[in-house]
Design a protein around this motif. Structure first.
Motif, mmCIF file in Angstrom:
data_model
loop_
_atom_site.group_PDB
_atom_site.id
_atom_site.type_symbol
_atom_site.label_atom_id
_atom_site.label_comp_id
_atom_site.label_asym_id
_atom_site.label_seq_id
_atom_site.Cartn_x
_atom_site.Cartn_y
_atom_site.Cartn_z
ATOM 1 N N MET A 1 0.820 -1.208 0.000
ATOM 2 C CA MET A 1 0.000 0.000 0.000
ATOM 3 C C MET A 1 0.864 1.273 0.000
ATOM 4 S SD MET A 1 -2.935 1.305 -0.039
ATOM 5 C CE MET A 1 -3.907 2.653 0.479
ATOM 6 N N ASN A 2 1.952 1.239 0.780
ATOM 7 C CA ASN A 2 2.789 2.437 0.849
ATOM 8 C C ASN A 2 3.540 2.704 -0.452
ATOM 9 O OD1 ASN A 2 2.145 3.543 3.355
ATOM 10 N ND2 ASN A 2 3.366 2.010 4.391
ATOM 11 N N TRP A 3 3.787 1.662 -1.261
ATOM 12 C CA TRP A 3 4.371 1.891 -2.580
ATOM 13 C C TRP A 3 3.396 2.663 -3.452
ATOM 14 C CZ3 TRP A 3 9.218 1.852 -3.857
ATOM 15 C CH2 TRP A 3 10.111 1.077 -3.137
ATOM 16 N N LEU A 4 2.122 2.341 -3.340
ATOM 17 C CA LEU A 4 1.096 3.057 -4.099
ATOM 18 C C LEU A 4 1.033 4.523 -3.660
ATOM 19 C CD1 LEU A 4 -1.224 3.000 -6.150
ATOM 20 C CD2 LEU A 4 -2.718 2.271 -4.294
ATOM 21 N N LEU A 5 1.095 4.752 -2.353
ATOM 22 C CA LEU A 5 1.100 6.130 -1.847
ATOM 23 C C LEU A 5 2.328 6.885 -2.348
ATOM 24 C CD1 LEU A 5 -0.024 5.588 1.863
ATOM 25 C CD2 LEU A 5 -1.419 6.333 -0.085
ATOM 26 N N LEU A 6 3.453 6.197 -2.405
ATOM 27 C CA LEU A 6 4.680 6.829 -2.877
ATOM 28 C C LEU A 6 4.577 7.214 -4.349
ATOM 29 C CD1 LEU A 6 7.550 7.648 -2.077
ATOM 30 C CD2 LEU A 6 8.285 5.368 -2.802
ATOM 31 N N VAL A 7 4.045 6.318 -5.164
ATOM 32 C CA VAL A 7 3.861 6.630 -6.588
ATOM 33 C C VAL A 7 2.895 7.796 -6.748
ATOM 34 C CG1 VAL A 7 2.935 5.741 -8.767
ATOM 35 C CG2 VAL A 7 4.473 4.324 -7.400
ATOM 36 N N ALA B 1 4.402 7.366 3.275
ATOM 37 C CA ALA B 1 5.104 6.217 2.704
ATOM 38 C C ALA B 1 6.378 5.890 3.476
ATOM 39 C CB ALA B 1 5.419 6.472 1.233
ATOM 40 N N THR B 2 7.073 6.921 3.973
ATOM 41 C CA THR B 2 8.337 6.669 4.671
ATOM 42 C C THR B 2 8.133 6.123 6.079
ATOM 43 O OG1 THR B 2 8.477 8.978 5.388
ATOM 44 C CG2 THR B 2 9.656 8.364 3.359
ATOM 45 N N VAL C 1 12.897 7.086 -5.169
ATOM 46 C CA VAL C 1 11.799 6.759 -6.076
ATOM 47 C C VAL C 1 10.902 7.973 -6.273
ATOM 48 C CG1 VAL C 1 9.710 5.344 -6.326
ATOM 49 C CG2 VAL C 1 11.851 4.283 -5.608
ATOM 50 N N TRP C 2 10.577 8.674 -5.197
ATOM 51 C CA TRP C 2 9.700 9.854 -5.260
ATOM 52 C C TRP C 2 10.301 10.933 -6.151
ATOM 53 C CZ3 TRP C 2 10.555 14.787 -2.927
ATOM 54 C CH2 TRP C 2 9.428 15.609 -2.838
ATOM 55 N N THR C 3 11.569 11.250 -5.944
ATOM 56 C CA THR C 3 12.193 12.280 -6.782
ATOM 57 C C THR C 3 12.368 11.796 -8.215
ATOM 58 O OG1 THR C 3 14.410 11.593 -6.103
ATOM 59 C CG2 THR C 3 13.419 13.426 -4.907
ATOM 60 N N GLY C 4 12.626 10.504 -8.382
ATOM 61 C CA GLY C 4 12.758 9.956 -9.730
ATOM 62 C C GLY C 4 11.468 10.051 -10.519
ATOM 63 N N ILE C 5 10.362 9.699 -9.880
ATOM 64 C CA ILE C 5 9.056 9.821 -10.538
ATOM 65 C C ILE C 5 8.811 11.282 -10.910
ATOM 66 C CG2 ILE C 5 6.544 9.666 -10.196
ATOM 67 C CD1 ILE C 5 7.152 7.190 -8.427
ATOM 68 N N GLY C 6 9.121 12.173 -9.977
ATOM 69 C CA GLY C 6 8.945 13.597 -10.255
ATOM 70 C C GLY C 6 9.815 14.076 -11.396
#
Length: 109
Positions: A1-7, A52-53, A64-69
């Protein structure tokens, strides 16, 4: 679930950079609306990252968060703001995507 929140948080990061670009192009009241949307997206992005953290490793989650951004912002720049899609930009954004996937794969959570 937290991976989904992170994405989702990463997508809100793309949202706030998009709003920043649109606000820069707008004038008058419209610019304030875009900057207001920027603030909302910024808040949501940070709140989702914080959530997520709580269970994901901080370094992995932040990467991952900054990479997606970063990937999302480059793609928005190319497709919405008509920035150039040179070979090297596409090459390096591809390596960034591979790195994000790699972080997910090696994560223990």
């Amino acid at each position: 679930m937290n991976w989904l929140l992170l994405v989702l948080g990463g997508l809100f990061e793309v949202g706030f950079t998009f709003c920043l670009g649109k606000g820069k192009e707008a004038t008058g009241t419209e610019s304030y609306i875009w900057y207001g949307a920027f603030a909302v997206c910024l808040f949501m992005s940070m709140a989702l990252l914080i959530k997520a953290t709580q269970t994901l490793p901080l370094g992995t989650a932040y990467g991952v968060w900054t990479g997606i951004g970063a990937v999302g912002t480059v793609l928005v720049g190319i497709f919405v703001f008509k920035e150039p899609a040179t070979f090297w930009r596409v090459f390096f954004i591809s390596t960034l995507i591979a790195s994000i996937i790699g972080l997910k794969v090696v994560s223990t959570h």
